[in-house]
Motif scaffolding. Structure first.
Motif, PDB file in Angstrom:
ATOM      1  N   VAL A   1      14.300 -13.848  -8.619  1.00  0.00           N
ATOM      2  CA  VAL A   1      13.713 -12.726  -7.902  1.00  0.00           C
ATOM      3  C   VAL A   1      13.691 -11.579  -8.902  1.00  0.00           C
ATOM      4  N   VAL A   2      12.492 -11.150  -9.266  1.00  0.00           N
ATOM      5  CA  VAL A   2      12.325 -10.134 -10.294  1.00  0.00           C
ATOM      6  C   VAL A   2      11.435  -9.015  -9.771  1.00  0.00           C
ATOM      7  N   GLY A   3      11.409  -7.924 -10.495  1.00  0.00           N
ATOM      8  CA  GLY A   3      10.542  -6.812 -10.140  1.00  0.00           C
ATOM      9  C   GLY A   3      11.113  -5.517 -10.662  1.00  0.00           C
ATOM     10  N   PRO A   4      10.339  -4.460 -10.576  1.00  0.00           N
ATOM     11  CA  PRO A   4      10.773  -3.177 -11.124  1.00  0.00           C
ATOM     12  C   PRO A   4      11.907  -2.560 -10.311  1.00  0.00           C
TER      13      PRO A   4
ATOM     14  N   SER B   1      15.495 -10.837 -14.248  1.00  0.00           N
ATOM     15  CA  SER B   1      14.704  -9.862 -14.980  1.00  0.00           C
ATOM     16  C   SER B   1      13.473 -10.557 -15.533  1.00  0.00           C
ATOM     17  N   ARG B   2      12.385  -9.824 -15.583  1.00  0.00           N
ATOM     18  CA  ARG B   2      11.168 -10.408 -16.148  1.00  0.00           C
ATOM     19  C   ARG B   2      11.370 -10.791 -17.606  1.00  0.00           C
TER      20      ARG B   2
ATOM     21  N   LEU C   1       8.116 -12.272  -7.493  1.00  0.00           N
ATOM     22  CA  LEU C   1       7.997 -10.901  -7.976  1.00  0.00           C
ATOM     23  C   LEU C   1       7.942  -9.954  -6.780  1.00  0.00           C
ATOM     24  N   ILE C   2       8.929  -9.081  -6.682  1.00  0.00           N
ATOM     25  CA  ILE C   2       8.963  -8.073  -5.633  1.00  0.00           C
ATOM     26  C   ILE C   2       8.370  -6.789  -6.203  1.00  0.00           C
ATOM     27  N   THR C   3       7.419  -6.220  -5.500  1.00  0.00           N
ATOM     28  CA  THR C   3       6.784  -4.985  -5.946  1.00  0.00           C
ATOM     29  C   THR C   3       6.882  -3.943  -4.830  1.00  0.00           C
ATOM     30  N   ALA C   4       6.607  -2.715  -5.172  1.00  0.00           N
ATOM     31  CA  ALA C   4       6.516  -1.620  -4.206  1.00  0.00           C
ATOM     32  C   ALA C   4       5.737  -0.492  -4.863  1.00  0.00           C
ATOM     33  N   ASP C   5       5.091   0.298  -4.045  1.00  0.00           N
ATOM     34  CA  ASP C   5       4.334   1.441  -4.556  1.00  0.00           C
ATOM     35  C   ASP C   5       5.259   2.378  -5.328  1.00  0.00           C
ATOM     36  N   PRO C   6       4.742   3.028  -6.378  1.00  0.00           N
ATOM     37  CA  PRO C   6       5.576   3.927  -7.180  1.00  0.00           C
ATOM     38  C   PRO C   6       6.251   5.036  -6.364  1.00  0.00           C
ATOM     39  N   GLU C   7       5.579   5.572  -5.361  1.00  0.00           N
ATOM     40  CA  GLU C   7       6.175   6.634  -4.543  1.00  0.00           C
ATOM     41  C   GLU C   7       7.384   6.100  -3.776  1.00  0.00           C
ATOM     42  N   VAL C   8       7.267   4.906  -3.259  1.00  0.00           N
ATOM     43  CA  VAL C   8       8.363   4.277  -2.521  1.00  0.00           C
ATOM     44  C   VAL C   8       9.522   4.012  -3.466  1.00  0.00           C
ATOM     45  N   ARG C   9       9.225   3.498  -4.641  1.00  0.00           N
ATOM     46  CA  ARG C   9      10.263   3.203  -5.629  1.00  0.00           C
ATOM     47  C   ARG C   9      10.981   4.481  -6.057  1.00  0.00           C
ATOM     48  N   ALA C  10      10.228   5.555  -6.283  1.00  0.00           N
ATOM     49  CA  ALA C  10      10.834   6.823  -6.694  1.00  0.00           C
ATOM     50  C   ALA C  10      11.818   7.314  -5.645  1.00  0.00           C
ATOM     51  N   LYS C  11      11.455   7.208  -4.398  1.00  0.00           N
ATOM     52  CA  LYS C  11      12.340   7.647  -3.312  1.00  0.00           C
ATOM     53  C   LYS C  11      13.603   6.788  -3.269  1.00  0.00           C
TER      54      LYS C  11
ATOM     55  N   ARG D   1      11.640   6.036 -15.908  1.00  0.00           N
ATOM     56  CA  ARG D   1      11.757   4.627 -15.498  1.00  0.00           C
ATOM     57  C   ARG D   1      10.457   4.153 -14.849  1.00  0.00           C
ATOM     58  N   LEU D   2       9.856   4.999 -14.023  1.00  0.00           N
ATOM     59  CA  LEU D   2       8.605   4.630 -13.356  1.00  0.00           C
ATOM     60  C   LEU D   2       7.440   4.544 -14.338  1.00  0.00           C
ATOM     61  N   ARG D   3       7.483   5.348 -15.399  1.00  0.00           N
ATOM     62  CA  ARG D   3       6.426   5.303 -16.421  1.00  0.00           C
ATOM     63  C   ARG D   3       6.458   4.003 -17.209  1.00  0.00           C
ATOM     64  N   HIS D   4       7.636   3.471 -17.415  1.00  0.00           N
ATOM     65  CA  HIS D   4       7.793   2.227 -18.169  1.00  0.00           C
ATOM     66  C   HIS D   4       8.143   1.111 -17.189  1.00  0.00           C
ATOM     67  N   GLU D   5       7.148   0.378 -16.803  1.00  0.00           N
ATOM     68  CA  GLU D   5       7.314  -0.661 -15.786  1.00  0.00           C
ATOM     69  C   GLU D   5       8.160  -1.830 -16.247  1.00  0.00           C
ATOM     70  N   GLY D   6       8.457  -1.906 -17.505  1.00  0.00           N
ATOM     71  CA  GLY D   6       9.239  -3.039 -17.995  1.00  0.00           C
ATOM     72  C   GLY D   6       8.330  -4.159 -18.454  1.00  0.00           C
ATOM     73  N   ALA D   7       8.954  -5.253 -18.805  1.00  0.00           N
ATOM     74  CA  ALA D   7       8.219  -6.404 -19.326  1.00  0.00           C
ATOM     75  C   ALA D   7       7.348  -7.009 -18.226  1.00  0.00           C
ATOM     76  N   PRO D   8       6.134  -7.395 -18.578  1.00  0.00           N
ATOM     77  CA  PRO D   8       5.300  -8.074 -17.576  1.00  0.00           C
ATOM     78  C   PRO D   8       5.761  -9.519 -17.397  1.00  0.00           C
ATOM     79  N   VAL D   9       5.366 -10.095 -16.286  1.00  0.00           N
ATOM     80  CA  VAL D   9       5.602 -11.523 -16.089  1.00  0.00           C
ATOM     81  C   VAL D   9       4.633 -12.243 -17.031  1.00  0.00           C
TER      82      VAL D   9
END
Length: 183
Positions: free
Chosen positions: A10-13, A102-103, A120-130, A146-154
């Protein structure tokens, strides 16, 4: 001899809600002995309400790694992460092992475990920031970075089940449980 079990990564930002979804899926599958949820070892103190992991200092982590106590290890955000070697007993018994990964380590996991699947679990950036702000571990500037750098892609050649956890938690949990059962 049973067919080897599947390892589900289970991976994701950060802030996508992986820990929350996994805790709910673990509760939903509690009566099914075919599912095992691996507990990570991390070089950071655990916040019981936010994460399910065992804490260890860097020296202890390196010593455990040298003794072969981890099936998988990786580095992210300045921390070391490990999954106990005991997952191999569960996989050999034909169980499905679910782990927060981790990806960055997908390739290593798939090389070591042929039945390794990725969710891959995702969420909108606004939700993640909160959510990240609610953790209280980072400053607003650190969260923005952290939100600017999404990390490694799958990796492109990896089949992925994608679950959007931006909205209703029950919907995302149901999607994760469905994906785990189909594995």
């Amino acid at each position: 001899m049973p067919r080897p079990g599947a390892l589900i990564l289970v991976v994701g930002p950060s802030g996508a809600g992986k820990d929350t979804l996994m805790a709910a899926a673990k509760a939903a599958l509690a009566d099914d002995p075919n599912f095992v949820f691996a507990r990570r070892v991390i070089t950071r103190d655990a916040v019981a309400s936010l994460e399910d992991h065992d804490s260890i200092d860097v020296a202890g982590f390196e010593a455990a790694k040298a003794r072969g106590e981890f099936a998988l290890t990786w580095e992210a955000h300045g921390l070391s992460y490990g999954i106990p070697i005991s997952i191999e007993t569960e996989l050999a018994a034909g169980r499905t092992v679910v782990m927060n990964g981790s990806r960055r380590m997908i390739g290593d996991a798939q090389a070591r475990y042929p039945r390794c699947l990725v969710t891959l679990i995702t969420a909108d950036p606004e939700v993640r920031a909160k959510r990240l702000a609610g953790r209280g571990r980072e400053t607003e500037a650190e969260i923005t970075e952290r939100l600017r750098h999404e990390g490694a892609p799958v990796p492109d050649d990896v089949e992925v089940v994608r679950i959007d956890n931006s909205g209703d938690l029950a919907t995302a949990v149901a999607a994760l449980v469905r994906a785990l059962r189909q594995a």
